[in-house]
Design an enzyme around this catalytic site. Structure first.
Site, PDB file in Angstrom:
ATOM      1  N   GLY A  16       6.471   0.866   5.774  1.00  0.00           N
ATOM      2  CA  GLY A  16       7.365  -0.047   5.058  1.00  0.00           C
ATOM      3  C   GLY A  16       7.399   0.216   3.563  1.00  0.00           C
ATOM      4  N   CYS A  17       6.233   0.446   2.990  1.00  0.00           N
ATOM      5  CA  CYS A  17       6.149   0.680   1.545  1.00  0.00           C
ATOM      6  C   CYS A  17       6.832   1.993   1.159  1.00  0.00           C
ATOM      7  CB  CYS A  17       4.699   0.659   1.086  1.00  0.00           C
ATOM      8  SG  CYS A  17       3.912  -0.950   1.351  1.00  0.00           S
ATOM      9  N   THR A  18       6.721   2.992   2.015  1.00  0.00           N
ATOM     10  CA  THR A  18       7.379   4.273   1.763  1.00  0.00           C
ATOM     11  C   THR A  18       8.893   4.100   1.831  1.00  0.00           C
ATOM     12  OG1 THR A  18       5.489   5.512   2.597  1.00  0.00           O
ATOM     13  CG2 THR A  18       7.606   6.658   2.552  1.00  0.00           C
ATOM     14  N   ALA A  64       9.999   2.245  -1.362  1.00  0.00           N
ATOM     15  CA  ALA A  64       9.952   3.113  -2.542  1.00  0.00           C
ATOM     16  C   ALA A  64      11.088   4.130  -2.517  1.00  0.00           C
ATOM     17  CB  ALA A  64       8.599   3.815  -2.616  1.00  0.00           C
ATOM     18  N   ARG A 112       0.810  -1.219   0.000  1.00  0.00           N
ATOM     19  CA  ARG A 112       0.000   0.000   0.000  1.00  0.00           C
ATOM     20  C   ARG A 112       0.847   1.276   0.000  1.00  0.00           C
ATOM     21  NH1 ARG A 112      -5.106   1.057   3.813  1.00  0.00           N
ATOM     22  NH2 ARG A 112      -5.994   2.629   2.471  1.00  0.00           N
TER      23      ARG A 112
END
Length: 154
Positions: free
Chosen positions: A43-45, A48, A38
């Site tokens: 974590g995703c940030t 990325a 998401r």
């Protein structure tokens, strides 16, 4: 999980700008295809931003970087603008690629079981064949590990 040596499933999805992107558009070059749960989650940030920090290294190796989640085109646009992400983000709300790459799986969190995207990265070679599979990757080290693998394996 798909295995190394398998032909990578093609897909047609929209990017953060609403443009149609196909995996086959990248024929002739290697592709880092990473699936994440998401936009704008911790974590995703971090994952990325790690790919963004390493982006020049991927460009020097002529390797495309593509991130896929089930978030909307609008969500991807805001995410990319907020963190200055220079690579392709694809929206997969219908789970077309997510299911084709077998990353929609049962997850357990705080004792609760639900279906979701398991953070997974595939390296696809110039012929469209999966070269390397990295399941359940760590967001902070994934980009570095792939770049190190590319350095060591041409």
């Amino acid at each position: 999980m798909l295995q190394a040596g398998t032909k990578a499933p093609d897909f047609t999805l929209l990017d953060k700008d609403g443009q149609t992107v196909r995996l086959s558009d990248f024929a002739g070059k290697k592709v880092v295809l990473y699936f994440y749960p998401r936009d704008n989650t911790p974590g995703c940030t971090r994952q990325a931003c790690a790919f963004a920090r390493n982006y020049e290294g991927f460009k020097r190796k002529d390797v495309a970087v593509i991130g896929i989640s089930k978030d909307s085109v609008a969500s991807h646009l805001k995410f990319a603008q907020k963190y200055e992400l220079p690579f392709v983000l694809l929206s997969d709300p219908e789970l077309q690629a997510i299911q084709a790459y077998d990353v929609w799986q049962e997850k357990k969190m705080c004792g609760k079981v639900s279906m979701g995207v398991v953070r997974t990265t595939y390296l696809i070679d110039a012929d469209g064949v999966i070269e390397k599979v990295m399941p359940k990757v760590k967001p902070d080290t994934n980009a570095d590990e792939i770049l190190a693998y590319l350095e060591a394996n041409g």
